[in-house]
Design an enzyme around this catalytic site. Structure first.
Site, PDB file in Angstrom:
ATOM      1  N   SER A 220       0.822  -1.216   0.000  1.00 18.04           N
ATOM      2  CA  SER A 220       0.000   0.000   0.000  1.00 18.04           C
ATOM      3  C   SER A 220       0.854   1.264   0.000  1.00 18.04           C
ATOM      4  O   SER A 220       1.998   1.267   0.458  1.00 18.04           O
ATOM      5  CB  SER A 220      -0.907   0.015   1.230  1.00 18.04           C
ATOM      6  OG  SER A 220      -1.713  -1.127   1.262  1.00 18.04           O
TER       7      SER A 220
HETATM    8  N1  SAH Z   1      -1.097  -4.376   3.671  1.00 15.97           N
HETATM    9  C1  SAH Z   1      -0.507  -4.951   2.504  1.00 15.97           C
HETATM   10  C2  SAH Z   1      -1.438  -4.759   1.323  1.00 15.97           C
HETATM   11  C3  SAH Z   1      -1.404  -5.902   0.432  1.00 15.97           C
HETATM   12  S1  SAH Z   1      -2.569  -5.838  -0.890  1.00 15.97           S
HETATM   13  C4  SAH Z   1       0.830  -4.301   2.205  1.00 15.97           C
HETATM   14  O1  SAH Z   1       0.990  -3.117   2.519  1.00 15.97           O
HETATM   15  O2  SAH Z   1       1.695  -4.963   1.648  1.00 15.97           O
HETATM   16  C5  SAH Z   1      -3.913  -6.773  -0.224  1.00 15.97           C
HETATM   17  C6  SAH Z   1      -3.618  -8.198   0.145  1.00 15.97           C
HETATM   18  O3  SAH Z   1      -4.843  -8.814   0.482  1.00 15.97           O
HETATM   19  C7  SAH Z   1      -3.030  -9.036  -0.997  1.00 15.97           C
HETATM   20  O4  SAH Z   1      -1.836  -9.616  -0.583  1.00 15.97           O
HETATM   21  C8  SAH Z   1      -4.099 -10.098  -1.252  1.00 15.97           C
HETATM   22  O5  SAH Z   1      -3.563 -11.350  -1.637  1.00 15.97           O
HETATM   23  C9  SAH Z   1      -4.780 -10.166   0.085  1.00 15.97           C
HETATM   24  N2  SAH Z   1      -6.135 -10.712   0.068  1.00 15.97           N
HETATM   25  C10 SAH Z   1      -7.125 -10.494  -0.820  1.00 15.97           C
HETATM   26  N3  SAH Z   1      -8.235 -11.173  -0.465  1.00 15.97           N
HETATM   27  C11 SAH Z   1      -7.924 -11.848   0.666  1.00 15.97           C
HETATM   28  C12 SAH Z   1      -8.645 -12.733   1.520  1.00 15.97           C
HETATM   29  N4  SAH Z   1      -9.915 -13.055   1.284  1.00 15.97           N
HETATM   30  N5  SAH Z   1      -8.008 -13.229   2.599  1.00 15.97           N
HETATM   31  C13 SAH Z   1      -6.726 -12.919   2.862  1.00 15.97           C
HETATM   32  N6  SAH Z   1      -5.992 -12.080   2.097  1.00 15.97           N
HETATM   33  C14 SAH Z   1      -6.589 -11.556   1.008  1.00 15.97           C
END
Ligand code: SAH
Length: 223
Positions: free
Chosen positions: A61
């Site tokens: 993010s």
């Molecule tokens: N906070 C993280 C953001 C990652 S993007 C950072 O700063 O790196 C969002 C993440 O949510 C992705 O890695 C995606 O794989 C995950 N995601 C999407 N749907 C999900 C679900 N149902 N359960 C767990 N993770 C999920």
């Protein structure tokens, strides 16, 4: 990249000037080395205020969004926090800096394993990481004082509301596939309240209480 610490300080100054007021949140962003969570060439851009690719079509993010979401959680250091969407683990580390316990859930095994390795190497070994569909939360650890969802959902998933403790705060991007509102949901003695914090764009929350995996999604810039 000898001047990484200086670039990190500049980024924190930028976030302050963009309106992040919680000095504890800013101090946490000043401590956590964002570059450690970014694979490959994008690492050079670690201190730009933007989302960056981390593999599996997911993104780390944007620092402003990380700071804003964390600020809205109002962490004092005593809380148990559930994070949905570990991704790179960067936001997880920020939460670990500011709370008592962090449980984080990710659906991509490769991202989870990389996040685990980076968090361990930086001293955040106490974080509990789980490979699971986070749209259902992590019921075994409930209730949580705070819940942060870092992927976009069509609605506030009921299972997450059910796992939010009294006086709890839940921050989640809710909306369409192209744009969402960041919502702050609070559990008050007389019910659940919800407040819009502003427009954001996140990758999808995939799963029963989120979007179907085959939904056609544009590239996200929030996270
Ligand atoms: N906070 C993280 C953001 C990652 S993007 C950072 O700063 O790196 C969002 C993440 O949510 C992705 O890695 C995606 O794989 C995950 N995601 C999407 N749907 C999900 C679900 N149902 N359960 C767990 N993770 C999920």
């Amino acid at each position: 990249m000898a001047d990484l610490a200086e670039r990190r300080r500049h980024l924190v100054d930028e976030l302050r000037s963009e309106g992040i007021r919680d000095e504890r949140v800013l101090a946490a962003l000043a401590r956590v080395p964002r570059e450690a969570f970014i694979p490959g060439e994008a690492r050079d851009d670690a201190y730009r205020n933007s989302a960056l690719p981390i593999g599996e079509q997911q993104t780390i993010s944007q620092p402003f969004v990380v700071a804003l979401m964390t600020q809205e959680l109002s962490l004092t250091g005593a809380e148990r926090v559930l994070e949905i969407g570990t991704g790179s683990g960067y936001q997880t580390a920020i939460l670990a800096e500011l709370s008592a316990e962090v449980v984080t859930v990710e659906r991509h095994p490769s991202l989870l394993e990389r996040a685990r390795a980076v968090l361990d190497s930086l001293g955040y070994g106490a974080v509990e990481l789980h490979l699971s569909n986070g749209s259902l939360g992590w019921p075994r650890g409930a209730p949580y004082d705070r819940i942060l969802v870092t992927a976009a959902s069509p609605d506030v998933p009921e299972p997450l509301l059910g796992q939010l403790g009294p006086r709890g705060r839940l921050v989640i991007p809710v909306g369409s596939t192209t744009q969402q509102d960041l919502l702050l949901v609070t559990r008050e003695p007389d019910g659940v309240r919800s407040r819009k914090l502003g427009p954001v764009r996140f990758v999808p929350l995939v799963g029963q209480a989120g979007w179907h995996p085959s939904e056609d999604w544009p590239t996200a810039n929030g996270g």
